[in-house]
Scaffold this motif. Structure first.
Motif, PDB file in Angstrom:
ATOM      1  N   THR A 124       0.789  -1.201  -0.049  1.00  0.00           N
ATOM      2  CA  THR A 124       0.023   0.106  -0.011  1.00  0.00           C
ATOM      3  C   THR A 124       0.982   1.441   0.146  1.00  0.00           C
ATOM      4  OG1 THR A 124      -1.680  -1.002   1.104  1.00  0.00           O
ATOM      5  CG2 THR A 124      -2.020   1.207   1.263  1.00  0.00           C
ATOM      6  N   ALA A 125       1.858   1.354   0.887  1.00  0.00           N
ATOM      7  CA  ALA A 125       2.594   2.498   1.007  1.00  0.00           C
ATOM      8  C   ALA A 125       3.565   2.548  -0.462  1.00  0.00           C
ATOM      9  CB  ALA A 125       3.446   2.531   2.028  1.00  0.00           C
ATOM     10  N   PHE A 126       3.895   1.546  -1.012  1.00  0.00           N
ATOM     11  CA  PHE A 126       5.090   1.560  -2.318  1.00  0.00           C
ATOM     12  C   PHE A 126       3.814   2.065  -3.444  1.00  0.00           C
ATOM     13  CE2 PHE A 126       6.470  -0.685  -6.015  1.00  0.00           C
ATOM     14  CZ  PHE A 126       7.483  -0.083  -6.021  1.00  0.00           C
ATOM     15  N   THR A 127       2.644   1.498  -3.410  1.00  0.00           N
ATOM     16  CA  THR A 127       1.620   2.189  -4.334  1.00  0.00           C
ATOM     17  C   THR A 127       1.577   3.470  -4.284  1.00  0.00           C
ATOM     18  OG1 THR A 127       0.620  -0.013  -4.426  1.00  0.00           O
ATOM     19  CG2 THR A 127      -0.547   1.674  -5.296  1.00  0.00           C
ATOM     20  N   GLN A 128       1.127   4.149  -3.263  1.00  0.00           N
ATOM     21  CA  GLN A 128       1.419   5.630  -3.003  1.00  0.00           C
ATOM     22  C   GLN A 128       2.441   6.263  -3.449  1.00  0.00           C
ATOM     23  OE1 GLN A 128      -1.667   6.853  -2.373  1.00  0.00           O
ATOM     24  NE2 GLN A 128      -2.440   4.881  -2.741  1.00  0.00           N
TER      25      GLN A 128
END
Length: 137
Positions: A112-116
């Motif tokens: 999730t953090a990587f996608t953002q």
């Protein structure tokens, strides 16, 4: 490590493959796959091929799927495979997005953090320049 799967309309995938090789010389990183979808391919075939590529990536921290155009065939196929915490998707593929994703995915563990972070790179890579450069420098 997070896997990267780029799904685009046929020739665009080839162009992004070349761009990846320009920025990351040699063989494509093992955690990156690119699929170019042709007009002749059926929707179920694209979904099946996408599932296979996700499995081949074998990345325990998840897979980020990036597509070129929201609502188009590559996006619609990939969207059916999104699984919270396992498979995420970004649309509107651009070069800054791809470079950020490939460069930082080997060390990433939070999908999730990587996608953002990759989304922010895509947005921040778009600049509006409406005046000529200052020639005094």
């Amino acid at each position: 490590m997070i896997g990267i799967l780029i799904i685009t309309h046929e020739a665009i995938g080839d162009a992004y493959r070349g761009l990846a090789q320009h920025f990351f010389p040699g063989d494509a990183p093992a955690n990156v796959k690119i699929l170019g979808v042709t007009q002749e391919q059926q929707h179920e075939e694209i979904i099946g091929r996408t599932q296979t590529l996700i499995q081949e990536l074998n990345c325990h921290d998840g897979v980020l799927v990036m597509t070129d155009i929201f609502g188009a065939t590559p996006c619609n196929a990939a969207r059916k495979l999104v699984r919270e915490g396992r498979v995420a998707m970004l649309t509107g593929l651009n070069a800054p997005m791809m470079v950020k994703a490939i460069q930082y995915s080997p060390a990433a563990a939070d999908l999730t953090a990587f996608t953002q972070s990759v989304k922010a790179a895509a947005i921040n890579g778009i600049l509006d320049i409406t005046t000529p450069p200052d020639e005094s420098c």
